[in-house]
Design an enzyme around this catalytic site. Structure first.
Site, mmCIF file in Angstrom:
data_model
loop_
_atom_site.group_PDB
_atom_site.id
_atom_site.type_symbol
_atom_site.label_atom_id
_atom_site.label_comp_id
_atom_site.label_asym_id
_atom_site.label_seq_id
_atom_site.Cartn_x
_atom_site.Cartn_y
_atom_site.Cartn_z
ATOM 1 N N ARG A 156 28.428 48.274 -22.060
ATOM 2 C CA ARG A 156 29.011 49.176 -23.153
ATOM 3 C C ARG A 156 28.247 48.991 -24.487
ATOM 4 O O ARG A 156 28.042 49.837 -25.485
ATOM 5 C CB ARG A 156 30.346 48.543 -23.377
ATOM 6 C CG ARG A 156 31.412 49.207 -22.398
ATOM 7 C CD ARG A 156 32.785 48.340 -22.482
ATOM 8 N NE ARG A 156 32.489 47.011 -22.168
ATOM 9 C CZ ARG A 156 33.287 46.044 -22.316
ATOM 10 N NH1 ARG A 156 34.142 46.413 -22.860
ATOM 11 N NH2 ARG A 156 33.014 44.738 -22.015
ATOM 12 N N ASN A 161 36.250 49.649 -21.134
ATOM 13 C CA ASN A 161 36.305 49.507 -19.523
ATOM 14 C C ASN A 161 37.672 49.828 -19.179
ATOM 15 O O ASN A 161 38.609 49.613 -19.723
ATOM 16 C CB ASN A 161 36.099 47.619 -19.550
ATOM 17 C CG ASN A 161 34.986 47.092 -19.192
ATOM 18 O OD1 ASN A 161 33.837 47.948 -19.421
ATOM 19 N ND2 ASN A 161 34.656 45.867 -19.082
#
EC number: 3.6.1.7
Lengths: 393, 679
Positions: free
Chosen positions: B590, B608
């Site tokens: 990320r 997530n």
């Protein structure tokens, strides 16, 4: 895998079978053809160029480059088939670097497993009956090995003309030539059961044969006996990849005649591999190749005429190294096949011959394919164009 | 300044810095060669021309100097400012002082701009305290690692390697000594009267960042500067062959289709009715497998084209066991000839313009050493003409790019090395050519040597210096879009050639043409090769000439072929939802994606959603958003994305691209912070 199959009085190398059969089918339906190296065939009712239908290794024109590329990538092909809702055995791909994870995975899904090349010709090179971590590692080791022939797409007849050329290779600690580290291998659960191989053309499942596990060849024509779900699954597996007009699909099940238990797809080949069907029934080759050519003709907007058992016409053979010498040899070879050939014209400077030919579609097609591949005479042609002189056109 | 600088007492000296070059030299750890920054200065000292080469070592554990991004920018600015200025220096120390006086405002300006931007961002996010805390924390970690607390040493002008090198050069010039060293608290280095020629000879292969003032004029052709492309910034973060697997997905998304991406340049797009089209790199969905089987085998292509009266060079195939026959054949058809693999790709093993039997023997040895060296090869006539890549889509010629070998044009002042650097800067702006820069290969040095030139040579104004003998773009060649100049008869031959190959909806053909404006009948023009792969980049991004939107035309042809109706307009802005599966959690995915998203200037959020899944919502400029989709399937080193499914979502407001960790456990977050500080 057989090396050669007796056909039309000749010993035809197995890898030429696909090309040979569509060539035969084109001639049988009265088309004029241009045969080019690597089993390329252009055909049409009036003339071969521009063509109305065309094939490469028996793969019809309507199969796209994207589609055949997807088919030759086992991981991708599995993903497409699964996304289409068709069941496949548990499997995953790993590289040489992650061979230990591969063994762990194999243990998780349960031995025995099959290890297959991740990318390449279909059906894939595979090592079956792997029963241990050591076995997985040694299967990877064996499948990793490469040879210079793998990097000679122009002269290696076992590599399809549309295949991706993979030039990279490393040398391992023992001095062997091996595929690069990033090359992947598929570890798949080896499912017990009967394997049925089905040829799909467009929306139709044309023929199905029961395969012999050890040889990978068809041993029984089960087109009529297999349960409809086998055909449905085969068609769905082929159409899972956009642009794949033809597929040879392997399905494992407990009993191909019933719909009890699982039926899993283990292979989808973009090439017919007719040499594996004819061992289950001589006529299967003709039935299959007729279906292939009919599919393409339909897409080109015309109906095929009825078949003929005898064809005669003129063949223009080009690109010979020694036209004079080959002109002497060709009629002799023809006799052996039960074909009538007469040399009409020789151009030794260009390496061209004009031949008058007369025989069955099978013998003419076999003769042409073998001359192109260099298996008929010591010389080889770069193209053969055949125009029939049928009065019943 | 408290540093001790050797005081060479000089009376007021008039100094003008005429040409300044600052160059970074990469280290070679295996050979224990340290990296360094070098300044070559040509100056006029009281009317007398002088030149020195100064260098500053950049040791591994020596954090004294900065030579990266911002520091280099400051170096370039200073060099620009100093060059051409008339200075009057009283002594060495005050000379250095005057230079530093010029540096300080530049540093201040850079600091001010950066601070403003950061403040804007943090104010928006309302996290000033967190930012200050992080600053202190990072400084503490620096101290623990034995570094200075200050996290941004390039805010200090005396820490910049390029500037230090320039200062040493100035000291060297003023000293009047041919060589010397300087050791002071804030800079250490040496100078010598090494010639540029000597310098290039030793260090050419290790050259990195390079600046010269005055700057050479931007390259131009027929009075026009090189093309600039609005999507260049979006494509820049993509890996080298990113355009190959990316442009068509971008078109699909802009036309409202959805996409699923898999590793290795693969994706499948579909419309609302479930009609799907698949792509893998350049493996086209509108080319038949048959067409590729023909086009990838030169002999088959030749036989086919001859039948439709398309001119091809005379030639034949030989096996590597038939070399003698090949030599006899070449004697027969006449030189010059070309040798190439019969089933070649990317120009591997091709040797052109072979002029004699002896040269052919050498060429075939070279061929045998190539990656396709065991395969059959073709010997054919070398036909005159320039190398054109003509793109035919659905029977129509839509682009025609002529390629010329790599070259630079002299201006009487700059060295060939200077000119190559600035030619490459222009190439870097081109999405296709940015990964195909001119490099100092053996072939290039050989080419220069053939003309009695070296990288230090200064070509006369207007003189064209060839840097290669093949027009390959991968070897730094130039490309010019000239489709409007192409004679209709040439376009007709190109279309006819493509039509003869069954099922070839998109083709890039290579033709050798002497004069694009002349009819075929009045010149030797031949078709060399048909390319069934979707080679879009070179035609979409020519260096000069009006570009054609080849990717769009390709995609529209594909949509027609697959019966997919397209809206009348492509979207210029996109709002997309991405579902990414695979090993994408716990691997810095990320954070990596967020930094790419910020660089692309798109806004949205990443989070997530499971052990093996991440979801993204992103909005912004279409080129930038679609580039992020490509990158999402790449991920940082430790990640292994297995698929990215992209759909269209309603446009939304956002100021920034953020990483939403609200559904992460505190333990996971703490682990993440520690991981980041350690790396």
């Amino acid at each position: 895998m057989t090396e050669a199959i007796g056909v039309a009085g000749s010993q035809m190398p197995a890898h030429l079978f696909d090309g040979y059969h569509v060539h035969r089918a084109a001639l049988a339906h009265g088309l004029n053809v241009l045969a080019l190296p690597r089993q390329v065939l252009l055909a049409g009712r009036q003339r071969a160029v521009p063509s109305e239908v065309s094939f490469a290794h028996g793969v019809p024109e309507s199969s796209t480059v994207a589609a055949v590329t997807f088919a030759q990538d086992r991981r991708l092909r599995r993903a497409m088939v699964e996304r289409a809702g068709v069941a496949v055995p548990k499997g995953a791909t790993f590289s040489w670097r992650t061979v230990r994870s591969a063994s762990t995975f194999a243990e998780e899904i349960g031995y025995p497993v099959v290890v297959k090349e991740g990318q390449g010709e279909n059906p894939s090179r595979a090592i079956r009956g792997v029963r241990s971590a050591q076995g997985v590692a040694s299967a990877f080791h064996e499948l990793r090995l490469t040879r210079p022939e793998d990097r000679s797409p122009g002269s290696n007849p076992l590599i399809a003309g549309y295949a991706a050329t993979r030039l990279g290779f490393d040398i391992d600690d023992e001095g062997n030539e091996v595929a690069p580290l990033r090359t992947r291998f598929l570890v798949e659960k080896q499912v017990p059961g009967q394997v049925v191989r089905t040829l799909v053309c467009g929306d139709d499942a044309v023929v199905s044969v029961l395969l012999d596990d050890s040889t990978g060849l068809g041993v029984l024509d089960v087109t009529q006996q297999c349960h409809p779900r086998i055909r449905e699954i085969a068609v769905a597996a082929t159409q899972a990849t956009p642009g794949l007009a033809l597929g040879t699909v392997d399905i494992v099940s407990d009993d191909y005649r019933s719909d009890g238990g699982e039926a899993l797809v283990t292979e989808v080949s973009e090439r017919p591999r007719l040499e594996t069907y004819v061992t289950a029934g001589e006529l299967l080759g003709e039935i299959a190749s007729d279906a292939i050519i009919r599919l393409q003709a339909r897409l080109a907007g015309f109906d095929l005429s009825s078949t003929r058992t005898h064809v005669s016409g003129i063949a223009l053979v080009e690109g010979l190294r020694d036209a004079e010498a080959t002109a002497e040899e060709l009629p002799v070879r023809a006799d052996a096949l039960g074909l009538s050939v007469q040399v009409v014209d020789i151009d030794d400077v260009l390496g061209n011959l004009r031949l008058s030919m007369s025989g069955t579609p099978s013998t003419i097609a076999a003769y042409g394919e073998l001359l192109l591949s260099g298996d008929l005479t010591t010389d080889r042609a770069s193209s053969i164009e055949f125009k029939s002189e049928d009065e019943n056109e | 300044m408290s540093d001790t600088i050797p005081r060479d007492t000089v009376t007021a000296t008039a100094v003008r810095f005429d040409v300044i070059r600052v160059m970074r030299v990469k280290g070679v750890p295996d050979e224990e060669l340290a990296p360094m920054v070098v300044a070559h200065v040509e100056a006029s000292v009281d009317g007398t021309p002088t030149a020195v080469l100064a260098n500053v070592d950049l040791g591994d554990d020596d954090d004294r100097y900065r030579a990266g991004g911002n520091a280099w920018k400051l170096t370039e600015e200073l060099v620009d400012l100093v060059q051409g200025t008339e200075f009057s220096f009283v002594d060495a120390e005050s000379a250095d002082g005057e230079l530093m006086k010029l540096v300080e405002p530049l540093v201040e300006e850079q600091r001010r701009t950066k601070d403003e931007a950061t403040t804007r961002k943090t104010r928006r996010r309302g996290k000033e305290i967190e930012r200050a805390a992080r600053h202190v924390l990072q400084g503490g970690v620096n101290v623990l690692k034995g570094r200075p607390f200050d996290t941004e040493p390039d805010r200090r002008g005396d820490r910049i390697a390029g500037i230090a090198a320039l200062r040493i050069a100035a000291q060297g010039i003023l000293s009047g000594n041919p060589s010397g060293t300087l050791t002071a608290a804030s800079f250490t280095g040496s100078w010598a009267d090494t010639s540029l020629e000597e310098f290039y000879e030793t260090y050419l292969e290790r050259l990195g960042a390079y600046v010269v003032a005055p700057t050479p004029a931007p390259p131009e052709h027929a009075g026009e500067p090189a093309n600039e492309f609005p999507d260049a910034a979006a494509i820049e973060p993509l890996p080298k062959d990113g355009t190959k697997g990316h442009l068509l997905e971008r078109e699909a998304l802009r036309y409202g289709l959805v996409s699923t991406r898999f590793p290795n340049g693969t994706f499948v797009v579909s419309d609302h009715e479930g009609r799907r089209v698949n792509f893998k790199w350049g493996r086209s969905p509108i080319a038949s497998g048959v067409s590729l089987s023909i086009c990838s085998y030169k002999e088959a292509t030749r036989r086919l084209l001859e039948r439709v009266d398309v001119p091809v060079p005379a030639g034949r195939v030989f096996s590597v066991h038939d070399v003698d026959k090949a030599l006899d054949f070449a004697d027969r058809i006449g030189y010059p000839v070309v040798a190439k693999p019969v089933a070649g790709l990317r120009g591997i093993g091709v040797v052109a313009d072979i002029r004699s039997r002896e040269s052919l023997v050498d060429a075939l040895e070279l061929y045998r050493k190539s990656e396709l060296g065991d395969d059959d090869f073709v010997i054919e006539r070398h036909v005159p003409g320039e190398d054109y890549r003509i793109v035919v889509i659905d029977g129509e010629v839509v682009a025609s790019v002529v390629r010329a070998p790599a070259s630079v044009v002299g201006d009487g002042l700059h060295t060939i090395a200077d000119l190559i650097e600035y030619k490459n800067r222009a190439r870097k702006l081109n999405p296709h050519l940015s990964s195909r820069l001119i490099t100092y290969s053996d072939a290039l040095l050989y080419q220069l040597a053939q003309a009695d030139l070296s990288p230090a040579s200064i070509p006369e104004s207007g003189v064209l210096v060839p840097l290669a003998n093949s027009a390959n773009l991968s070897q730094g060649g130039d490309s010019f879009e000239v489709v409007d100049q192409l004679h209709p008869s040439i376009k007709e031959v190109a279309s006819r050639a493509v039509e003869a190959v069954p099922g070839l909806g998109f083709c890039g053909l290579d033709m050798l043409i002497e004069d694009p404006a002349k009819p075929m009948s009045e010149q030797q023009a031949t078709v060399i090769e048909l390319n069934a792969h979707a080679a879009i980049g070179s035609a979409q991004y020519p260096m000069w000439g009006t570009p054609t939107e080849v990717a769009r035309l390709f995609f529209e042809a594909t949509a027609r072929d697959y019966g997919i109706p397209l809206p009348p307009e492509r979207a210029d802005e996109l709002s997309l939802g991405l579902e990414i599966k695979g090993r994408v959690t716990g691997v810095g995915y990320r954070r990596w994606l967020r930094s790419r998203a910020r660089r692309l200037g798109v806004r949205g959020v990443v989070k997530n959603t499971g052990r093996k899944s991440v979801s993204v919502q992103v909005t912004g400029d279409a080129d930038a958003v679609s580039a992020l989709v490509y990158l999402a399937c790449k991920g940082p080193k430790r990640s292994i994305p297995s698929s990215v499914t992209t759909t269209h979502i309603d446009p939304f407001e956002a100021d920034d691209f953020v990483d939403d960790r609200t559904n992460e456990s505190p333990l996971t977050r703490a682990k993440g912070i520690v991981q980041r500080l350690r790396s």
